[in-house]
Design a protein around this motif. Structure first.
Motif, PDB file in Angstrom:
ATOM      1  N   TYR B  53      -2.974   5.584  -5.179  1.00 41.03           N
ATOM      2  CA  TYR B  53      -2.989   4.282  -4.493  1.00 41.03           C
ATOM      3  C   TYR B  53      -4.413   3.831  -4.220  1.00 41.03           C
ATOM      4  CZ  TYR B  53       2.069   3.964  -3.639  1.00 41.03           C
ATOM      5  OH  TYR B  53       3.425   3.848  -3.790  1.00 41.03           O
ATOM      6  N   LYS B  54      -5.244   4.779  -3.768  1.00 41.96           N
ATOM      7  CA  LYS B  54      -6.618   4.398  -3.432  1.00 41.96           C
ATOM      8  C   LYS B  54      -7.388   3.953  -4.667  1.00 41.96           C
ATOM      9  CE  LYS B  54      -7.105   6.912   0.804  1.00 41.96           C
ATOM     10  NZ  LYS B  54      -7.223   8.321   1.200  1.00 41.96           N
ATOM     11  N   LEU B  55      -7.099   4.581  -5.794  1.00 41.58           N
ATOM     12  CA  LEU B  55      -7.784   4.161  -7.021  1.00 41.58           C
ATOM     13  C   LEU B  55      -7.451   2.704  -7.334  1.00 41.58           C
ATOM     14  CD1 LEU B  55      -7.373   7.322  -9.302  1.00 41.58           C
ATOM     15  CD2 LEU B  55      -9.460   6.505  -8.200  1.00 41.58           C
ATOM     16  N   ASP B  56      -6.286   2.264  -6.854  1.00 43.28           N
ATOM     17  CA  ASP B  56      -5.875   0.872  -7.048  1.00 43.28           C
ATOM     18  C   ASP B  56      -6.268  -0.002  -5.864  1.00 43.28           C
ATOM     19  OD1 ASP B  56      -4.784   1.217  -9.460  1.00 43.28           O
ATOM     20  OD2 ASP B  56      -2.685   0.939  -8.858  1.00 43.28           O
ATOM     21  N   GLU B  57      -7.044   0.592  -4.950  1.00 44.19           N
ATOM     22  CA  GLU B  57      -7.454  -0.091  -3.717  1.00 44.19           C
ATOM     23  C   GLU B  57      -6.254  -0.586  -2.922  1.00 44.19           C
ATOM     24  OE1 GLU B  57     -10.730  -2.675  -4.278  1.00 44.19           O
ATOM     25  OE2 GLU B  57     -11.906  -1.043  -5.139  1.00 44.19           O
ATOM     26  N   GLN B  58      -5.202   0.201  -2.909  1.00 39.42           N
ATOM     27  CA  GLN B  58      -4.038  -0.141  -2.088  1.00 39.42           C
ATOM     28  C   GLN B  58      -4.010   0.767  -0.866  1.00 39.42           C
ATOM     29  OE1 GLN B  58      -0.195  -0.335  -4.029  1.00 39.42           O
ATOM     30  NE2 GLN B  58      -1.175  -0.623  -6.011  1.00 39.42           N
ATOM     31  N   GLU B  59      -3.604   0.210   0.250  1.00 36.25           N
ATOM     32  CA  GLU B  59      -3.533   0.983   1.494  1.00 36.25           C
ATOM     33  C   GLU B  59      -2.115   1.482   1.735  1.00 36.25           C
ATOM     34  OE1 GLU B  59      -5.284   2.309   3.876  1.00 36.25           O
ATOM     35  OE2 GLU B  59      -7.126   1.761   2.820  1.00 36.25           O
ATOM     36  N   HIS B  60      -1.948   2.769   1.763  1.00 41.05           N
ATOM     37  CA  HIS B  60      -0.637   3.338   2.097  1.00 41.05           C
ATOM     38  C   HIS B  60      -0.865   4.561   2.972  1.00 41.05           C
ATOM     39  CE1 HIS B  60       1.926   1.129  -0.840  1.00 41.05           C
ATOM     40  NE2 HIS B  60       0.771   1.005  -1.477  1.00 41.05           N
ATOM     41  N   ASP B  61      -0.022   4.718   3.988  1.00 43.38           N
ATOM     42  CA  ASP B  61      -0.082   5.940   4.791  1.00 43.38           C
ATOM     43  C   ASP B  61       0.957   6.893   4.247  1.00 43.38           C
ATOM     44  OD1 ASP B  61      -2.047   5.475   6.530  1.00 43.38           O
ATOM     45  OD2 ASP B  61      -0.768   4.632   8.104  1.00 43.38           O
ATOM     46  N   ILE B  62       0.512   8.042   3.809  1.00 39.88           N
ATOM     47  CA  ILE B  62       1.453   9.006   3.260  1.00 39.88           C
ATOM     48  C   ILE B  62       1.510  10.204   4.207  1.00 39.88           C
ATOM     49  CG2 ILE B  62       2.088  10.353   1.220  1.00 39.88           C
ATOM     50  CD1 ILE B  62       1.607   7.669   0.183  1.00 39.88           C
ATOM     51  N   LEU B  63       2.666  10.458   4.770  1.00 39.82           N
ATOM     52  CA  LEU B  63       2.818  11.578   5.702  1.00 39.82           C
ATOM     53  C   LEU B  63       3.562  12.722   5.033  1.00 39.82           C
ATOM     54  CD1 LEU B  63       3.420   8.713   7.564  1.00 39.82           C
ATOM     55  CD2 LEU B  63       2.642  10.443   9.166  1.00 39.82           C
TER      56      LEU B  63
END
Ligand code: SF4
Ligand code: SF4
Lengths: 146, 225
Positions: B53-63
């Motif tokens: 996700y970060k490589l796509d500059e997307q913000e996600h919280d993964i728990l």
């Protein structure tokens, strides 16, 4: 400003770690970009360690174990080799350059080899540029609830 | 045990793209043993998703979290709060665990992170093999404990088909001929006579062909009718 990579070296106590020590006593020169983490054997390297290191923003990871056939625990280094292969495939799958990760084999007597490995990896990572996640590094550990 | 295998990270990434806070939930039983959905795999898959996700500059919280069993309410009860705090759950259990989670949490989207493959065993380190298709009417007793339905590629109860070569199935040279195994096994235990008479047709009404199955045992039920 020049990019100075941060490279994590997961080193086996019986070979690479001792070789790094020897490189020091030999006054062998190598770039200061490497951070050595000593493990009892590269067989202790879990795929998760490597993933978390990249997540935390390191630019490259070296896994350094004994020469094949020379593992103190018989086959820890052979297992590490397979796990490194697995993580490299996973890196490919998610779009992170897999050449940021590599396994090397050396004995405790190969101080110069250790220095050469660090030189090789530092050059390679400089060409690849910073870990694209680096700016996010600070936030990483917050997300882990356990 | 139930054997599963992880899905491709890019596929999971797009499947979950609409959710901001995602709980990756492992199961501590079958899928831990087959190294597909235990605590370690939760760590791996979560890291991979975060990086992707970060490589796509997307913000996600993964728990990350793992419970003992996702197919039992008792264990699901322990994570009510964790589930309430996320937008979606990526379950690394088998298909039963995923559905149990969805039933227990009717308002939370639950996704399968694994492909559930079969009921099988660890044949040797790193190799899992299918042994049972849960047909509902077990005939192992007649075949020397080698399942003709699962181990014969054509599920023949009156085999072999005639296509086997050197003990291998004609479907693939990597696959043992189930009927060779049945013959060898019956011979070893002195029961070759068991396959002298043709076997009757299998009762497929007890399998999934008869619809979604259910076992009711009144002696075990707590609810008084
Ligand atoms: S949820 Fe599936 S994998 Fe987990 S214990 Fe139950 S049957 Fe086994
Ligand atoms: S006969 Fe049916 S229940 Fe018995 S092992 Fe084969 S598939 Fe499973």
């Amino acid at each position: 400003m020049d990019f100075e990579p941060k490279i994590l070296a997961l080193c086996c106590h019986y070979c690479a770690y001792a070789a790094a020590d020897l490189a020091g006593s030999m006054r062998a020169q190598y770039p200061p970009n490497v951070r050595v983490l000593r493990l009892p054997c590269t067989g202790k390297v879990d795929t998760e360690y490597i993933m978390k290191a990249f997540e935390a923003g390191v630019d490259g990871v070296i896994v350094a174990g004994c020469l094949e056939g020379g593992c103190h625990f018989q086959e820890g280094n052979l297992r590490a080799k397979k796990r490194v292969g697995l993580v490299r495939d996973l890196m490919d799958e998610i779009g992170l350059e897999k050449d940021r990760l590599e396994m090397f084999n050396l004995s405790s007597a190969m101080g110069q080899t250790f220095a050469d490995i660090v030189v090789t990896m530092t050059d390679r990572i400089k060409k690849l540029g910073p870990n694209p996640l680096r700016r996010e590094a600070a936030k990483v550990l917050e997300g882990i609830s356990r | 045990m139930i054997v599963a295998h992880r899905k491709n990270i890019q596929d999971l990434k797009s499947l979950l793209a609409q959710h901001k806070r995602i709980l990756v939930l492992g199961c501590g039983t079958c899928v831990t043993v087959c190294l597909a959905g235990g605590e370690r795999e939760v760590g791996m898959i979560s890291s991979a998703l975060r990086i992707a996700y970060k490589l796509d500059e997307q913000e996600h919280d993964i728990l990350e979290l793992t419970i003992e069993r996702q197919c039992e309410n008792e264990f699901m009860e322990q994570i009510i709060e964790n589930v309430q705090n996320v937008d979606a759950v990526l379950s690394l259990a088998c298909g039963a665990g995923v559905q149990a989670m969805a039933e227990r949490f009717p308002n939370t989207p639950v996704y399968a992170g694994l492909d559930t493959k079969f009921i099988g065993i660890l044949q040797e380190q790193g190799i899992w093999t299918e042994k049972c298709a849960a047909c509902g009417k077990c005939v192992l007793g007649e075949y020397g404990a080698v399942c003709p339905i699962t181990r014969c590629s054509k599920s023949l109860l009156n085999g072999p088909c005639g296509g086997a070569r050197d003990g291998k199935c004609e479907v693939s040279p990597d696959t043992d001929c189930g009927w060779q195994l049945i013959y060898d096994r019956l011979k070893a235990i002195g029961q070759l006579d068991r396959i002298l008479e043709p076997a009757p047709m299998h009762d497929w009404s007890k399998s999934h062909e008869g619809g979604c199955r259910k076992i009711v045992r009144e002696d075990q039920r707590i609810v008084v009718k």
